[in-house]
Design a protein around this motif. Structure first.
Motif, PDB file in Angstrom:
ATOM      1  N   ASN A 199       0.933  -1.407  -0.045  1.00 31.19           N
ATOM      2  CA  ASN A 199       0.008   0.194   0.004  1.00 31.19           C
ATOM      3  C   ASN A 199       0.866   1.446  -0.080  1.00 31.19           C
ATOM      4  OD1 ASN A 199      -2.475  -1.452  -0.018  1.00 31.19           O
ATOM      5  ND2 ASN A 199      -2.118  -1.709   2.337  1.00 31.19           N
ATOM      6  N   ASP A 200       2.235   1.004   0.033  1.00 33.58           N
ATOM      7  CA  ASP A 200       3.078   2.349   0.142  1.00 33.58           C
ATOM      8  C   ASP A 200       2.784   3.119  -1.320  1.00 33.58           C
ATOM      9  OD1 ASP A 200       4.083   1.533   2.386  1.00 33.58           O
ATOM     10  OD2 ASP A 200       6.157   1.587   1.804  1.00 33.58           O
ATOM     11  N   ALA A 201       2.632   4.545  -1.163  1.00 37.56           N
ATOM     12  CA  ALA A 201       2.124   5.175  -2.213  1.00 37.56           C
ATOM     13  C   ALA A 201       3.407   5.504  -3.043  1.00 37.56           C
ATOM     14  CB  ALA A 201       1.599   6.371  -1.882  1.00 37.56           C
ATOM     15  N   MET A 202       3.176   5.685  -4.335  1.00 38.99           N
ATOM     16  CA  MET A 202       4.441   5.978  -5.238  1.00 38.99           C
ATOM     17  C   MET A 202       4.506   7.606  -5.258  1.00 38.99           C
ATOM     18  SD  MET A 202       4.224   3.389  -8.557  1.00 38.99           S
ATOM     19  CE  MET A 202       2.462   3.407  -8.629  1.00 38.99           C
ATOM     20  N   THR A 203       5.610   8.083  -4.833  1.00 43.73           N
ATOM     21  CA  THR A 203       5.797   9.464  -4.996  1.00 43.73           C
ATOM     22  C   THR A 203       6.689  10.244  -6.154  1.00 43.73           C
ATOM     23  OG1 THR A 203       5.464   9.756  -2.694  1.00 43.73           O
ATOM     24  CG2 THR A 203       6.473  11.554  -3.489  1.00 43.73           C
ATOM     25  N   PRO A 204       6.375  10.984  -6.958  1.00 42.52           N
ATOM     26  CA  PRO A 204       7.186  11.474  -7.868  1.00 42.52           C
ATOM     27  C   PRO A 204       8.431  12.286  -7.416  1.00 42.52           C
ATOM     28  CG  PRO A 204       4.855  11.916  -8.581  1.00 42.52           C
ATOM     29  CD  PRO A 204       4.966  11.531  -7.067  1.00 42.52           C
ATOM     30  N   PRO A 212      11.827   3.046 -29.871  1.00 38.92           N
ATOM     31  CA  PRO A 212      10.912   3.046 -31.184  1.00 38.92           C
ATOM     32  C   PRO A 212       9.542   3.503 -30.485  1.00 38.92           C
ATOM     33  CG  PRO A 212      12.335   1.016 -31.460  1.00 38.92           C
ATOM     34  CD  PRO A 212      12.402   1.492 -30.230  1.00 38.92           C
ATOM     35  N   GLY A 213       9.192   4.732 -31.190  1.00 39.56           N
ATOM     36  CA  GLY A 213       7.572   4.985 -30.814  1.00 39.56           C
ATOM     37  C   GLY A 213       7.384   5.685 -29.460  1.00 39.56           C
ATOM     38  N   ALA A 214       8.496   5.750 -28.767  1.00 41.76           N
ATOM     39  CA  ALA A 214       8.116   6.159 -27.373  1.00 41.76           C
ATOM     40  C   ALA A 214       7.876   7.837 -27.300  1.00 41.76           C
ATOM     41  CB  ALA A 214       9.476   6.013 -26.489  1.00 41.76           C
ATOM     42  N   ARG A 215       6.744   8.013 -26.802  1.00 44.68           N
ATOM     43  CA  ARG A 215       6.351   9.329 -26.592  1.00 44.68           C
ATOM     44  C   ARG A 215       6.577   9.946 -25.043  1.00 44.68           C
ATOM     45  NH1 ARG A 215       1.986   6.803 -28.997  1.00 44.68           N
ATOM     46  NH2 ARG A 215       0.743   7.067 -27.131  1.00 44.68           N
ATOM     47  N   ASN A 216       6.489   9.324 -24.106  1.00 47.93           N
ATOM     48  CA  ASN A 216       6.729   9.730 -22.691  1.00 47.93           C
ATOM     49  C   ASN A 216       8.207   9.618 -22.562  1.00 47.93           C
ATOM     50  OD1 ASN A 216       4.011  10.129 -22.509  1.00 47.93           O
ATOM     51  ND2 ASN A 216       3.407   8.073 -22.007  1.00 47.93           N
ATOM     52  N   PRO A 217       8.599  10.884 -21.593  1.00 42.12           N
ATOM     53  CA  PRO A 217       9.996  10.864 -21.273  1.00 42.12           C
ATOM     54  C   PRO A 217      10.260  10.275 -19.977  1.00 42.12           C
ATOM     55  CG  PRO A 217       9.106  12.673 -20.590  1.00 42.12           C
ATOM     56  CD  PRO A 217       8.078  11.992 -21.446  1.00 42.12           C
ATOM     57  N   GLU A 218      11.620   9.789 -19.710  1.00 41.73           N
ATOM     58  CA  GLU A 218      11.857   8.843 -18.364  1.00 41.73           C
ATOM     59  C   GLU A 218      11.466   9.793 -17.215  1.00 41.73           C
ATOM     60  OE1 GLU A 218      16.084   8.054 -16.154  1.00 41.73           O
ATOM     61  OE2 GLU A 218      15.852   7.358 -18.421  1.00 41.73           O
ATOM     62  N   THR A 219      10.865   9.369 -16.289  1.00 41.56           N
ATOM     63  CA  THR A 219      10.536  10.009 -14.938  1.00 41.56           C
ATOM     64  C   THR A 219      10.789   8.791 -13.990  1.00 41.56           C
ATOM     65  OG1 THR A 219       8.217   9.033 -14.944  1.00 41.56           O
ATOM     66  CG2 THR A 219       8.786  11.201 -15.911  1.00 41.56           C
ATOM     67  N   TRP A 220      11.215   9.481 -12.707  1.00 38.42           N
ATOM     68  CA  TRP A 220      11.352   8.667 -11.467  1.00 38.42           C
ATOM     69  C   TRP A 220      10.496   8.806 -10.281  1.00 38.42           C
ATOM     70  CZ3 TRP A 220      16.605   6.323 -10.284  1.00 38.42           C
ATOM     71  CH2 TRP A 220      17.384   6.258 -11.436  1.00 38.42           C
ATOM     72  N   HIS A 221      10.225   7.766  -9.527  1.00 41.05           N
ATOM     73  CA  HIS A 221       9.349   8.077  -8.245  1.00 41.05           C
ATOM     74  C   HIS A 221      10.072   7.326  -7.235  1.00 41.05           C
ATOM     75  CE1 HIS A 221       8.055   4.184 -10.235  1.00 41.05           C
ATOM     76  NE2 HIS A 221       7.510   3.937  -9.005  1.00 41.05           N
ATOM     77  N   ARG A 254      14.107   4.156  -5.078  1.00 43.58           N
ATOM     78  CA  ARG A 254      13.841   4.996  -6.085  1.00 43.58           C
ATOM     79  C   ARG A 254      13.800   4.010  -7.288  1.00 43.58           C
ATOM     80  NH1 ARG A 254      18.367   9.768  -6.072  1.00 43.58           N
ATOM     81  NH2 ARG A 254      19.762   7.818  -6.201  1.00 43.58           N
ATOM     82  N   PHE A 255      12.492   4.535  -8.121  1.00 42.45           N
ATOM     83  CA  PHE A 255      12.353   3.404  -9.404  1.00 42.45           C
ATOM     84  C   PHE A 255      12.368   4.448 -10.603  1.00 42.45           C
ATOM     85  CE2 PHE A 255      10.665   1.324  -5.807  1.00 42.45           C
ATOM     86  CZ  PHE A 255      10.434  -0.033  -6.192  1.00 42.45           C
ATOM     87  N   ALA A 256      12.808   3.928 -11.782  1.00 42.72           N
ATOM     88  CA  ALA A 256      12.809   4.667 -13.146  1.00 42.72           C
ATOM     89  C   ALA A 256      11.487   4.072 -13.719  1.00 42.72           C
ATOM     90  CB  ALA A 256      14.144   4.586 -13.600  1.00 42.72           C
ATOM     91  N   ARG A 257      10.931   4.980 -14.741  1.00 40.42           N
ATOM     92  CA  ARG A 257      10.147   4.316 -15.453  1.00 40.42           C
ATOM     93  C   ARG A 257       9.994   5.138 -16.938  1.00 40.42           C
ATOM     94  NH1 ARG A 257       4.582   6.426 -15.542  1.00 40.42           N
ATOM     95  NH2 ARG A 257       4.144   8.235 -14.326  1.00 40.42           N
ATOM     96  N   PHE A 292       9.069  -4.706 -16.826  1.00 40.37           N
ATOM     97  CA  PHE A 292       9.201  -4.200 -18.019  1.00 40.37           C
ATOM     98  C   PHE A 292       8.714  -2.702 -18.243  1.00 40.37           C
ATOM     99  CE2 PHE A 292      10.321  -8.611 -18.997  1.00 40.37           C
ATOM    100  CZ  PHE A 292      11.675  -8.495 -19.066  1.00 40.37           C
ATOM    101  N   LEU A 293       8.024  -2.300 -16.917  1.00 39.82           N
ATOM    102  CA  LEU A 293       7.269  -0.921 -17.000  1.00 39.82           C
ATOM    103  C   LEU A 293       7.932  -0.026 -16.036  1.00 39.82           C
ATOM    104  CD1 LEU A 293       3.620  -2.509 -16.609  1.00 39.82           C
ATOM    105  CD2 LEU A 293       4.855  -1.874 -18.809  1.00 39.82           C
ATOM    106  N   THR A 294       8.712  -0.600 -15.023  1.00 43.63           N
ATOM    107  CA  THR A 294       9.604   0.321 -14.271  1.00 43.63           C
ATOM    108  C   THR A 294      10.758  -0.559 -13.826  1.00 43.63           C
ATOM    109  OG1 THR A 294       9.457   1.580 -12.230  1.00 43.63           O
ATOM    110  CG2 THR A 294       8.418  -0.511 -12.163  1.00 43.63           C
ATOM    111  N   LEU A 295      12.058   0.046 -13.187  1.00 45.66           N
ATOM    112  CA  LEU A 295      13.041  -0.492 -12.722  1.00 45.66           C
ATOM    113  C   LEU A 295      13.340  -0.111 -11.400  1.00 45.66           C
ATOM    114  CD1 LEU A 295      15.506   0.187 -15.609  1.00 45.66           C
ATOM    115  CD2 LEU A 295      14.368  -2.018 -14.876  1.00 45.66           C
TER     116      LEU A 295
END
Length: 297
Positions: A9-14, A32-41, A47-50, A80-83
């Protein structure tokens, strides 16, 4: 898939994308085809990257006085959606470097996810719930390793590029190019196995698979030694047998298997009261048994 069940239940915080000193772009190009840039939370104190669109490799080199010449590519998990860049990435790499083993965190390209955190959170909860339900039934058809590999072309390319870079700069980093292995967690374990099974020039000297899928595979005749660790209460991959381990044994290839009573999924380097916390020491002892922790004579 790297969510520790102790903290569902821990929240993901940008958070702002952190500085990543030492990260080396692997040259496999933008996704290829990526539209959204790398972000972290931040989540679970880590810490996680997506939306990773450019693959990188970050070295964690040991003190030259204690360097063994062995290197390990560390592949974090996250479906394969976050690291999980710390618990299954830099924390593992730092612990390996402290033992004299050069470690390299692979930030591989990911499938695109919704741009907003709220939409991403909703999609992740739905995905984990669906995977957990499917995995609870032994009769449920699971993707074969070959089917999984078919959808991992960008990630396998990133892994191959990581091996090529390390072997190219082996002299600079005081690494034996024949002693480069790979350890992965959950989705990273899938990528680690896929790297070996792809049968190309990147093949690891040894494999570490931590709470990854355990479906049987066709084992290469010269498959490397493999270390496998999973908790019996893992909701994703512990309910459909241990075919992968049995495949390695049937092929008479070296394999070590640790089935922990408790630990859930995604325990990584988190300190827990369960014996699954001992996986790292067991992995290093296994490496030492094969002669990879000491410098070659």
């Amino acid at each position: 898939m790297a969510t520790p069940l102790r903290a569902q239940n821990d929240a993901m915080t940008p958070i702002p994308t952190p500085a990543q000193p030492g990260a080396i772009e692997l040259g496999t190009g933008p996704l290829p085809g990526a539209r959204n840039p790398e972000t972290w939370h931040a989540q679970y104190g880590s810490r996680f990257a997506r939306n990773v669109t450019i693959a990188t490799l970050t070295p964690y080199l040991p003190d030259p006085a204690k360097a063994s010449g062995t290197a390990v590519i560390v592949a974090p998990g996250g479906g394969f959606l976050t690291l999980s860049m710390e618990n299954e990435g830099s924390d593992v790499a730092k612990a390996l470097a402290a033992r004299g083993i050069a470690a390299f965190v692979l930030k591989y390209r990911l499938n695109q996810t919704p741009a907003t955190m709220a939409e991403f959170d909703k999609s992740m909860r739905a995905m984990f719930a669906g995977v957990a339900r499917a995995s609870q039934s032994p009769a449920q058809s699971q993707p074969t390793p070959q089917e999984r590999m078919a959808g991992l072309a960008p990630q396998i390319a990133d892994s191959r590029a990581a091996f090529a870079l390390i072997r190219q700069r082996a002299g600079e980093w005081h690494i034996d190019p024949n002693r480069v292995g790979m350890v992965g967690f959950s989705a990273g374990a899938m990528l680690t196995l896929a790297t070996e099974l792809s049968g190309q020039d990147a093949r690891p000297a040894f494999l570490g698979l931590v709470y990854g899928p355990l479906a049987p595979v066709t084992v290469p005749a010269d498959a490397p030694p493999m270390f496998v660790a999973i908790a019996a209460d893992d909701p994703f991959f512990a309910n459909n047998g241990f075919g992968l381990v049995e495949s390695w044994r049937a092929a008479r290839r070296p394999v070590e298997f640790h089935l922990y009573e408790q630990g859930g999924h995604g325990f990584g380097m988190y300190p827990k009261t369960t014996t699954s916390t001992g996986w790292f020491d067991a992995f290093v002892r296994w490496m030492d048994m094969h002669g990879w922790v000491k410098a070659a004579r």
